[in-house]
Design an enzyme around this catalytic site. Structure first.
Site, PDB file in Angstrom:
ATOM      1  N   ARG A  60       0.801  -1.227   0.000  1.00 50.12           N
ATOM      2  CA  ARG A  60       0.000   0.000   0.000  1.00 50.12           C
ATOM      3  C   ARG A  60       0.831   1.273   0.000  1.00 50.12           C
ATOM      4  O   ARG A  60       0.587   2.194  -0.785  1.00 50.12           O
ATOM      5  CB  ARG A  60      -0.911   0.073   1.245  1.00 50.12           C
ATOM      6  CG  ARG A  60      -2.236  -0.583   1.097  1.00 50.12           C
ATOM      7  CD  ARG A  60      -2.627  -1.178   2.420  1.00 50.12           C
ATOM      8  NE  ARG A  60      -1.655  -2.206   2.752  1.00 50.12           N
ATOM      9  CZ  ARG A  60      -1.730  -3.462   2.281  1.00 50.12           C
ATOM     10  NH1 ARG A  60      -2.740  -3.829   1.560  1.00 50.12           N
ATOM     11  NH2 ARG A  60      -0.787  -4.351   2.570  1.00 50.12           N
ATOM     12  N   THR A  61       1.787   1.364   0.917  1.00 48.56           N
ATOM     13  CA  THR A  61       2.447   2.660   1.104  1.00 48.56           C
ATOM     14  C   THR A  61       3.226   3.041  -0.149  1.00 48.56           C
ATOM     15  O   THR A  61       3.096   4.148  -0.674  1.00 48.56           O
ATOM     16  CB  THR A  61       3.365   2.616   2.340  1.00 48.56           C
ATOM     17  OG1 THR A  61       2.622   2.079   3.427  1.00 48.56           O
ATOM     18  CG2 THR A  61       3.869   3.997   2.702  1.00 48.56           C
ATOM     19  N   LYS A  85      25.430  -3.447  -0.955  1.00 51.41           N
ATOM     20  CA  LYS A  85      26.908  -3.380  -1.038  1.00 51.41           C
ATOM     21  C   LYS A  85      27.479  -2.603   0.137  1.00 51.41           C
ATOM     22  O   LYS A  85      28.668  -2.328   0.183  1.00 51.41           O
ATOM     23  CB  LYS A  85      27.316  -2.684  -2.341  1.00 51.41           C
ATOM     24  CG  LYS A  85      26.775  -3.327  -3.597  1.00 51.41           C
ATOM     25  CD  LYS A  85      27.112  -2.449  -4.801  1.00 51.41           C
ATOM     26  CE  LYS A  85      26.187  -2.757  -5.963  1.00 51.41           C
ATOM     27  NZ  LYS A  85      26.176  -1.668  -6.948  1.00 51.41           N
TER      28      LYS A  85
HETATM   29  N1   CP Z   1      -0.341  -0.089   5.791  1.00 55.28           N
HETATM   30  C1   CP Z   1       0.867  -0.338   5.259  1.00 55.28           C
HETATM   31  O1   CP Z   1       1.888   0.278   5.638  1.00 55.28           O
HETATM   32  O2   CP Z   1       0.861  -1.308   4.309  1.00 55.28           O
HETATM   33  P1   CP Z   1       2.144  -1.763   3.462  1.00 55.28           P
HETATM   34  O3   CP Z   1       3.103  -2.412   4.433  1.00 55.28           O
HETATM   35  O4   CP Z   1       1.608  -2.700   2.434  1.00 55.28           O
HETATM   36  O5   CP Z   1       2.755  -0.525   2.881  1.00 55.28           O
END
Ligand code: CP
Length: 306
Positions: free
Chosen positions: A51-52, A80
């Site tokens: 999502r993020t 590296k």
């Molecule tokens: N809510 C959230 O941070 O989802 P992700 O880890 O998929 O980004």
């Protein structure tokens, strides 16, 4: 230049402006489709994300800008041995703004000290996740109509859940907020949050192990998954992972207008039968994440409204 490392890097009035802009974008997204033409967002993700990262990228593309970045430490020169400080110095000459996720708490703050572009913390270890908090606040404001006079229950892994820590930090600044902190003993909210945030703001809260008993009191139920990746011991994770499972039967105990939020990903903690309950808003919440990140990019780049 402003960086967003903690949810409280925005004042309540700046946050109000951000959420208002996000709601304008929801109403008329096309109006904003060119405002970042020629600007670039770098996503530096040293830890997995769906999502993020993708909502940041969708946000910049929706604004007419471009994106670049990496989605794992292994596919970057971190593998590296390159430091975050050196990486951000270089990225500052490739992009106009960056979002960074890192397993080490404080890594985005370090990056901001060496950056000549705005740095947004996209999640650092078990510490903070400010843009998830802005997403959560937009969800509550848009669907509940207010950010004050709320009893908010947090349920699950309150020890390692950075979204919980961030949202508590943000909500204590509003009037008449009460918390019910629902977790097993091993996954209680850390002492520093209880002492330096809740007690320091004279916030009324209770800690309990019992989700069912808490349900009738809540205006918001914020479910969280047990954060497998932050456990030192797999046996503890297996013992604790299914402590809470929200099913429709438990939803019958809740207010008719209670909202269920979850930052996602979900594992077992919400049964899929709950998805059809109109109070389950976690997929809408994920969609709001794009709009609030569009608004944040615009604010940090000081882009004029369309
Ligand atoms: N809510 C959230 O941070 O989802 P992700 O880890 O998929 O980004």
């Amino acid at each position: 230049m402003k960086h967003i490392i903690s949810p409280t890097d925005l004042t309540v009035s700046e946050l109000d402006e951000l959420l208002t802009l996000a709601e304008e974008i929801i109403q008329n997204p096309k109006k904003f489709s060119e405002v970042c033409r020629g600007k670039k967002l770098a996503t530096l993700f040293y830890e997995p994300s769906t999502r993020t990262r993708l909502s940041f990228e969708a946000a910049m593309l929706n604004l007419g800008g471009s994106i670049l970045g990496f989605s794992s430490a292994d596919s970057s020169s971190a593998s590296k041995g390159e430091s975050v400080a050196d990486t951000i110095r270089v990225i500052s000459s490739y992009a106009d703004i960056c979002a960074i996720r890192h397993p080490k708490e404080g890594a985005p703050l370090v990056a901001s000290n060496y950056s000549s572009i705005p740095v947004i913390n996209a999640g650092d270890g078990g510490h903070n996740h400010p843009t998830q908090t802005f997403t959560d606040l937009l969800t509550i404001k848009n669907l509940k109509g207010r950010l004050d006079k709320l009893t908010v229950g947090f349920c699950g892994d309150l020890k390692f859940g950075r979204t919980v820590h961030s949202l508590i930090n943000a909500l204590v600044r509003y009037e008449d907020i009460n918390f019910v902190l629902i977790s097993p003993e091993e996954l209680r909210v850390p002492a520093y949050i209880r002492e330096e945030v809740l007690d320091a703001h004279n916030i009324s809260y209770e800690e309990t192990r019992k989700l069912e008993a808490a349900m009738p009191k809540l205006d918001i139920l914020y479910m969280t998954r047990v954060q497998k990746e932050r456990f030192f011991n797999e046996e503890d994770y297996i013992r604790l992972k299914d402590t809470y499972i929200l099913e429709e039967k438990k939803m019958t105990l809740a207010k008719k207008d209670m909202l269920v939020l979850h930052p996602l990903p979900r594992v077992n903690e919400i049964a899929t039968e709950v998805d059809d309950d109109p109070r389950a808003v976690y997929f809408k919440q994920a969609q709001f994440g794009v709009y609030v990140r569009m608004a944040l990019i615009m604010k940090l780049l000081e882009v004029e409204n369309a």
